[in-house]
Design a protein around this motif. Structure first.
Motif, short mmCIF file in Angstrom:
data_model
loop_
_atom_site.label_atom_id
_atom_site.label_comp_id
_atom_site.label_asym_id
_atom_site.label_seq_id
_atom_site.Cartn_x
_atom_site.Cartn_y
_atom_site.Cartn_z
N UNK A 51 0.82 -1.21 0.00
CA UNK A 51 0.00 0.00 0.00
C UNK A 51 0.86 1.26 0.00
N UNK A 52 1.94 1.25 0.77
CA UNK A 52 2.83 2.41 0.78
C UNK A 52 3.40 2.65 -0.60
N UNK A 53 3.69 1.56 -1.32
CA UNK A 53 4.28 1.66 -2.65
C UNK A 53 3.26 2.01 -3.72
N UNK A 54 2.05 1.41 -3.63
CA UNK A 54 1.12 1.45 -4.75
C UNK A 54 -0.06 2.38 -4.63
N UNK A 123 -0.62 -16.37 -15.94
CA UNK A 123 -1.46 -15.24 -15.52
C UNK A 123 -0.58 -14.18 -14.85
N UNK A 124 -1.00 -12.92 -14.91
CA UNK A 124 -0.20 -11.87 -14.26
C UNK A 124 -0.29 -11.99 -12.74
N UNK A 125 0.75 -11.54 -12.01
CA UNK A 125 0.66 -11.53 -10.55
C UNK A 125 -0.53 -10.68 -10.11
N UNK A 126 -1.31 -11.21 -9.17
CA UNK A 126 -2.50 -10.50 -8.70
C UNK A 126 -2.80 -10.93 -7.27
N UNK A 127 -3.48 -10.06 -6.53
CA UNK A 127 -3.82 -10.32 -5.14
C UNK A 127 -5.18 -9.73 -4.84
N UNK A 128 -5.91 -10.37 -3.92
CA UNK A 128 -7.15 -9.79 -3.41
C UNK A 128 -6.96 -9.58 -1.92
N UNK A 129 -7.22 -8.37 -1.47
CA UNK A 129 -7.21 -8.03 -0.05
C UNK A 129 -8.68 -7.86 0.32
N UNK A 137 -13.81 -5.92 -0.91
CA UNK A 137 -12.76 -6.64 -1.61
C UNK A 137 -11.94 -5.62 -2.40
N UNK A 138 -10.62 -5.80 -2.40
CA UNK A 138 -9.72 -4.92 -3.15
C UNK A 138 -8.82 -5.82 -4.00
N UNK A 139 -8.99 -5.76 -5.32
CA UNK A 139 -8.25 -6.62 -6.24
C UNK A 139 -7.18 -5.77 -6.93
N UNK A 140 -5.94 -6.27 -6.94
CA UNK A 140 -4.82 -5.57 -7.58
C UNK A 140 -4.15 -6.56 -8.54
N UNK A 141 -3.99 -6.14 -9.80
CA UNK A 141 -3.38 -6.98 -10.83
C UNK A 141 -2.22 -6.21 -11.44
N UNK A 142 -1.09 -6.88 -11.65
CA UNK A 142 0.04 -6.23 -12.31
C UNK A 142 -0.30 -6.00 -13.77
N UNK A 143 0.01 -4.80 -14.26
CA UNK A 143 -0.27 -4.45 -15.65
C UNK A 143 -1.52 -3.61 -15.77
N UNK A 162 -15.06 -4.50 -12.70
CA UNK A 162 -13.88 -4.74 -13.53
C UNK A 162 -12.74 -3.86 -13.03
N UNK A 163 -11.52 -4.37 -13.17
CA UNK A 163 -10.36 -3.61 -12.71
C UNK A 163 -10.15 -2.41 -13.61
N UNK A 164 -9.62 -1.34 -13.03
CA UNK A 164 -9.35 -0.11 -13.76
C UNK A 164 -7.84 0.17 -13.75
N UNK A 165 -7.24 0.47 -14.89
CA UNK A 165 -5.81 0.75 -14.93
C UNK A 165 -5.44 1.95 -14.07
N UNK A 166 -4.34 1.80 -13.33
CA UNK A 166 -3.78 2.88 -12.50
C UNK A 166 -2.27 2.74 -12.55
N UNK A 167 -1.64 3.43 -13.44
CA UNK A 167 -0.19 3.33 -13.58
C UNK A 167 0.20 1.93 -14.04
N UNK A 168 0.98 1.23 -13.22
CA UNK A 168 1.49 -0.08 -13.58
C UNK A 168 0.60 -1.22 -13.09
N UNK A 169 -0.56 -0.89 -12.57
CA UNK A 169 -1.47 -1.94 -12.09
C UNK A 169 -2.90 -1.65 -12.54
N UNK A 170 -3.75 -2.63 -12.34
CA UNK A 170 -5.17 -2.50 -12.62
C UNK A 170 -5.88 -2.92 -11.34
N UNK A 171 -6.85 -2.09 -10.84
CA UNK A 171 -7.40 -2.30 -9.51
C UNK A 171 -8.91 -2.18 -9.48
#
Length: 198
Positions: A51-54, A123-129, A137-143, A162-171
Motif C-alpha cells: 500500500x505504501x508503494x502502490x 497469468x499476471x501476478x495478482x492479489x485480493x485483499x 474486496x480490493x483486487x490488484x493486478x500487475x499491468x 472490472x479492474x481499472x488501470x492505475x499506472x502499472x497496475x489494474x485495480x
C-alpha cells in the motif's frame, strides 16, 4: 502448560505502527516462537508495504502538495483516533470528494483484513485483499489490462466489477461484498486465475 494466545489483530496494528513499545515487544516475542503468527505478521507487513508503494493520493482531490505516506513503527499512539476524527470531519464537510472514489486504505485502517494470491497458468501476478467479514474486496493486478472480477459462492457466480488501470497496475475496490468462497479474474468469459477466500 497452557499455550500462549495468538497475536490476532495485533499483526495488522504492528504492521501499521500503532502498538506501544510493550505491545510491540510482546508481538515480537510471540512470533519468534509461533510460525503461524510469524506468517500472519509477514502478510500484514507485506500488505502495508504494498500500500505504501502502490496507493497514490490525488493531490488536487485532497488539496495536499505531496502523497500521504504511512510511516511504520514511527506513528504515535494517538495518530489513529486523530486520523479517524479528521476523516469524519472532512467526510462531513466535503462529501462529494469521498463519493467520487472510496478508499481501500481507509477500509483497511478501519477493519481487519486478509489477503490471498491469485493463481493460474500464464497469468499476471495478482492479489485480493478483503475484510474478514467480507464486506469489501480490493483486487490488484500487475499491468494495465482490464479484467472482469467475479465472486463465486453458494453455487453461483456474480460479477462484482472490472479492474481499472492505475499506472502499472489494474485495480478494483468494492464495498458491500457478498461472502464469496473464491474470487476470479476473467478476460471476457475465460477465467484467467482465481483466489480462494479463507
Amino acid at each position: 502448560m497452557e499455550p500462549k494466545a495468538h497475536i490476532g489483530e495485533n499483526a495488522e496494528l504492528y504492521a501499521v505502527g500503532t502498538l506501544d513499545a510493550r505491545e510491540r515487544a510482546a508481538v515480537e516475542t510471540h512470533v519468534s516462537e509461533c510460525s503461524e503468527c510469524r506468517r500472519r505478521l509477514g502478510e500484514a507487513e507485506e500488505t502495508v508495504l504494498a500500500l505504501e508503494r502502490d496507493v497514490r493520493v490525488d493531490p488536487l482531490a485532497f488539496a495536499v502538495a505531496a502523497p500521504l505516506r504511512l510511516h511504520r513503527r514511527e506513528v504515535p499512539a494517538w495518530w489513529l483516533p486523530v486520523a479517524a476524527a479528521a476523516a469524519l470531519i472532512v467526510g462531513m464537510a466535503l462529501p462529494s470528494l469521498f463519493a467520487q472514489r472510496e478508499s481501500p486504505t481507509l477500509a483497511m485502517i478501519h477493519s481487519h483484513f486478509n489477503h490471498a494470491q491469485f493463481s493460474g497458468s500464464n497469468a499476471p501476478p495478482a492479489k485480493v485483499i478483503y475484510a474478514r467479514d467480507r464486506s469489501w474486496y480490493y483486487v490488484i493486478v500487475e499491468g494495465s489490462h482490464r479484467y472482469g472480477v467475479y465472486g463465486v459462492g453458494n453455487g453461483r457466480s456474480v460479477e462484482i466489477g472490472s479492474t481499472q488501470p492505475k499506472g502499472e497496475s489494474s485495480e478494483l475496490f468494492v464495498r458491500d461484498g457478498l461472502p464469496f468462497d473464491r474470487v476470479e479474474l476473467r478476460d471476457g468469459v475465460r477465467v484467467i486465475e482465481a483466489a480462494m477466500i479463507r
